[in-house]
Design an enzyme around this catalytic site. Structure first.
Site, PDB file in Angstrom:
ATOM      1  N   GLU A 105      31.756  56.522  37.314  1.00  9.46           N
ATOM      2  CA  GLU A 105      33.019  56.036  36.979  1.00  9.46           C
ATOM      3  C   GLU A 105      32.994  55.093  36.431  1.00  9.46           C
ATOM      4  OE1 GLU A 105      36.450  57.068  37.732  1.00  9.46           O
ATOM      5  OE2 GLU A 105      36.801  57.342  39.078  1.00  9.46           O
ATOM      6  N   ASP A 106      33.895  54.951  35.003  1.00  6.51           N
ATOM      7  CA  ASP A 106      34.126  53.778  34.505  1.00  6.51           C
ATOM      8  C   ASP A 106      34.278  52.311  34.896  1.00  6.51           C
ATOM      9  OD1 ASP A 106      36.545  54.841  35.226  1.00  6.51           O
ATOM     10  OD2 ASP A 106      37.916  54.489  33.050  1.00  6.51           O
ATOM     11  N   ASP A 109      39.235  50.169  40.229  1.00  9.98           N
ATOM     12  CA  ASP A 109      39.826  48.993  40.086  1.00  9.98           C
ATOM     13  C   ASP A 109      40.652  48.930  42.120  1.00  9.98           C
ATOM     14  OD1 ASP A 109      42.544  46.721  39.704  1.00  9.98           O
ATOM     15  OD2 ASP A 109      43.198  48.931  38.951  1.00  9.98           O
ATOM     16  N   PHE A 158      42.908  43.054  32.885  1.00 10.90           N
ATOM     17  CA  PHE A 158      42.917  44.646  32.121  1.00 10.90           C
ATOM     18  C   PHE A 158      42.334  44.935  30.827  1.00 10.90           C
ATOM     19  CE2 PHE A 158      45.596  48.498  29.246  1.00 10.90           C
ATOM     20  CZ  PHE A 158      44.998  49.062  30.839  1.00 10.90           C
ATOM     21  N   ARG A 171      38.822  52.566  22.929  1.00 10.72           N
ATOM     22  CA  ARG A 171      38.427  53.327  23.704  1.00 10.72           C
ATOM     23  C   ARG A 171      36.879  53.076  23.148  1.00 10.72           C
ATOM     24  NH1 ARG A 171      39.727  56.382  28.423  1.00 10.72           N
ATOM     25  NH2 ARG A 171      42.266  57.334  27.860  1.00 10.72           N
TER      26      ARG A 171
HETATM   27  P1  5GP Z   1      42.674  53.146  40.372  1.00 12.51           P
HETATM   28  O1  5GP Z   1      43.002  53.841  41.611  1.00 12.51           O
HETATM   29  O2  5GP Z   1      40.600  52.839  41.244  1.00 12.51           O
HETATM   30  O3  5GP Z   1      43.335  51.734  40.629  1.00 12.51           O
HETATM   31  O4  5GP Z   1      42.122  53.283  39.047  1.00 12.51           O
HETATM   32  C1  5GP Z   1      41.046  53.604  38.275  1.00 12.51           C
HETATM   33  C2  5GP Z   1      41.357  53.953  36.778  1.00 12.51           C
HETATM   34  O5  5GP Z   1      42.435  53.473  36.636  1.00 12.51           O
HETATM   35  C3  5GP Z   1      39.895  53.934  36.342  1.00 12.51           C
HETATM   36  O6  5GP Z   1      39.280  55.251  35.812  1.00 12.51           O
HETATM   37  C4  5GP Z   1      40.943  53.557  35.286  1.00 12.51           C
HETATM   38  O7  5GP Z   1      41.238  54.851  33.821  1.00 12.51           O
HETATM   39  C5  5GP Z   1      42.291  53.378  35.189  1.00 12.51           C
HETATM   40  N1  5GP Z   1      41.988  51.710  34.932  1.00 12.51           N
HETATM   41  C6  5GP Z   1      41.565  50.714  36.051  1.00 12.51           C
HETATM   42  N2  5GP Z   1      41.935  48.904  35.855  1.00 12.51           N
HETATM   43  C7  5GP Z   1      42.137  49.543  34.172  1.00 12.51           C
HETATM   44  C8  5GP Z   1      41.310  48.570  33.871  1.00 12.51           C
HETATM   45  O8  5GP Z   1      41.376  47.353  33.633  1.00 12.51           O
HETATM   46  N3  5GP Z   1      41.684  48.709  32.100  1.00 12.51           N
HETATM   47  C9  5GP Z   1      41.972  50.401  31.973  1.00 12.51           C
HETATM   48  N4  5GP Z   1      41.655  50.589  30.431  1.00 12.51           N
HETATM   49  N5  5GP Z   1      42.054  51.958  32.900  1.00 12.51           N
HETATM   50  C10 5GP Z   1      42.103  50.694  33.806  1.00 12.51           C
END
Ligand code: 5GP
Length: 186
Positions: A105-106, A109, A158, A171
């Site tokens: 995973e990238d 959050d 963010f 990206r």
């Molecule tokens: P979660 O479900 O954990 O809140 O979010 C996961 C997804 O939200 C990540 O795979 C990504 O696509 C997006 N995301 C969460 N935080 C960030 C951030 O700081 N920057 C960006 N560009 N995408 C984020």
């Protein structure tokens, strides 16, 4: 959203440099190679944000491995907030039953997307499933999920770059940075 022609101009702060990321990816690859020694691994990455991380990480793992790709979209949220409602746009292309799976995973959050994916993948009966995330924003976590391999813990901001977008742009930046407020203004 208004982005500059030179995307670097929109970045207020570089959080992680290209060098820092490269060193960390090598380190993660070594740990994963040691932990899974003698086994075969299936790396599952989630498009599109994890693409550069997956491409770099897989080349630092010295094991026989397969890769597969999923694409999900979260809906009902905003450009910078995820909602936890996940829709699968692209599913795995091969079965993972009885395989050791590492989900790449990238960024984690709230954890809602990961929570959904883990449950979904467990339903496909892998032998094991672990998670490797380049970035972790623990301050915003809503669901507690153990992350087995974490690249960097980052503050609640963010971020863009190294796969991560804002409005599908940024990206291709080679570092991870925080946008200037002007770049958010429409
Ligand atoms: P979660 O479900 O954990 O809140 O979010 C996961 C997804 O939200 C990540 O795979 C990504 O696509 C997006 N995301 C969460 N935080 C960030 C951030 O700081 N920057 C960006 N560009 N995408 C984020």
């Amino acid at each position: 959203m208004k982005h500059s022609q030179d995307l670097n101009e929109d970045v207020g702060e570089i959080l992680l440099s290209e060098d820092q990321i490269r060193i960390k990816v090598v380190e993660l690859g070594k740990r994963i190679s040691a932990d899974y020694a003698g086994r075969e691994l299936t790396l599952v990455s989630v498009l599109k944000g994890s693409l550069p991380f997956m491409a770099d990480l897989m080349r630092q793992i010295d094991l026989p491995l397969r890769i597969d790709l999923m694409e999900v979209s979260s809906y009902g949220g905003t450009a910078t907030e995820s909602s936890g409602l996940v829709r699968i746009l692209k599913d795995l292309s091969a079965p993972i039953d009885d395989r050791d799976v590492l989900l790449v995973e990238d960024i984690i959050d709230t954890g809602l997307t990961l929570n959904y994916l883990i449950r979904y993948l467990r339903g496909k009966n892998p032998r094991s499933i672990k998670v490797c995330a380049l970035l972790d924003k623990p301050a915003r976590r809503l669901v507690e999920i153990p992350i087995d391999y974490v690249g960097f813990e980052i503050p609640d901001a963010f971020v863009v770059g190294y796969g991560l977008d804002f409005g599908e742009v940024y990206r291709n930046l080679r570092f991870v940075g925080v946008l200037r407020p002007e770049a958010y203004e429409s």
